[in-house]
Enzyme design. Structure first.
Site: not given
Length: 375
Positions: A268, A327
């Site tokens: 991603h 993240e």
């Protein structure tokens, strides 16, 4: 001489090397054949950061001086012994925090004179906007520890202003005049230098902030992320937070990812922000692709990773235990583009022309986002 055995080859050393570091970084010692070019260092281990040891705790940090790829965010790790206080201070940049262990009470007063008092537990978050004065204290049965992220590549650019440091540089008469106590010895015991972290006694659990005529800060600075559910996937789980849920934190978003052995955070990228990753449990492989290079890193607990905006990347659990990591993006919304979903929603003929795959392969691609894929 010793030899490092990797999945690809045995790399012998006839001269000096550090075997402990070599064993921890096999993908640097013998990079995958798919790596190429120079990405710059996208990994830093906080174990290599010097600690500032203080009475009551410690602090260590990383920034772009040690991890050049991370030029938009910097992080710090603070430990407070039970009752210890991170002194009253403020920053020229907003502060976003994840609690790794323990319980921390915080207080803050904003520019309108409104105040806030709250408690963050393990797995919770807190946030302070630019310039808002605040304090932190470990108030549980044990120490508290947390990671802080600042929206700047240089930690020093976060400019921390400490109240004890400032007041130690104010003439005593001016200090007394400010507080309306001229002609007395009040405030004469103020510290002559910065405290930063110091021992203290934990306040009672029923402590409340003083009543403010201006009222309380309307959006809480603590967010109980530990109580939020995960989205379950085959191979792991993910939960996210951004300004739509943690309304006070308008310029940070994050995901907490849990991977089973062999599972992977799918390929991603992020369209609007860089990603600052912090590894909490397990051992992972972290690979970053920029427009001119690709590099793979091996991540352990306490390591920081970085992926610049629009850089393709993945994180794979290569250990035998569950892996968990954060993240963090410097954006109001947590967003990403899934490679699999992109291809699934692209005209099949285009995908087949690119990759030489058949109709069955294209049809098997998921049209919904699976942030975790199993091993």
């Amino acid at each position: 001489m010793y030899a490092i055995l990797t999945p690809l080859q045995t790399a012998p050393f006839s001269g000096p090397s550090n075997p402990e570091i070599d064993f921890q970084n096999p993908d640097l010692l013998a990079p995958p054949s798919t790596d190429f070019g120079s990405v710059g260092s996208g990994k830093w281990s906080l174990s290599l950061s010097p600690m500032r040891l203080l009475s009551g705790g410690w602090v260590r940090y990383e920034d772009e001086l040690v991890m050049p790829l991370g030029d938009e965010m910097a992080g710090a790790n603070i430990h407070l012994e039970p009752g210890a206080v991170r002194e009253l201070h403020w920053h020229s940049i907003a502060e976003w925090v994840y609690v790794l262990a323990g319980e921390t009470q915080i207080s803050a007063v904003d520019q309108q004179g409104r105040n806030y008092f709250g408690t963050a537990k393990t797995g919770d978050l807190w946030y302070f906007p630019t310039g808002v004065g605040h304090h932190l204290q470990a108030t549980g049965d044990g120490p508290s520890e947390f990671v802080l992220i600042f929206k700047t590549g240089l930690f020093d650019a976060a400019k921390t202003f400490h109240i004890t440091d400032w007041l130690s540089h104010i003439p005593f008469g001016v200090l007394q005049k400010n507080f309306g106590v001229q002609g007395s010895d009040k405030w004469s015991n103020a510290p002559s230098k910065q405290l930063y972290i110091f021992p203290g006694e934990a306040m009672p659990s029923d402590t409340v902030a003083p009543d403010s005529p201006q009222g309380q800060i309307p959006e809480p600075f603590v967010f109980p992320w530990s109580e939020q559910p995960y989205e379950e996937f085959d191979g792991g789980k993910v939960k996210t937070v951004d300004s739509s849920t943690f309304k006070a934190a308008k310029d940070f978003a994050a995901a907490e990812v849990v991977l089973e052995p062999g599972a992977m955070r799918e390929l991603h990228w992020h369209t609007t922000a860089d990603e600052w990753s912090f590894f909490i449990e397990g051992n992972c492989r972290f690979s970053v692709f920029t427009e001119v290079a690709a590099r793979t890193y091996d991540m352990s607990p306490g390591d920081v990773g970085y992926a610049p905006i629009s850089s393709g990347h993945y994180i794979e659990n290569i250990g035998n235990t569950t892996a968990r990591f954060l993240e963090v993006t410097d954006s109001a919304e947590f967003e990403d583009i899934s490679l699999t979903q992109w291809l699934a929603l692209t005209p099949p003929e285009i995908v087949k022309m690119h990759f030489g795959v058949d109709d069955e392969t294209v049809a098997s691609l998921s049209k919904t986002k699976n942030r975790v894929v199993p091993g």
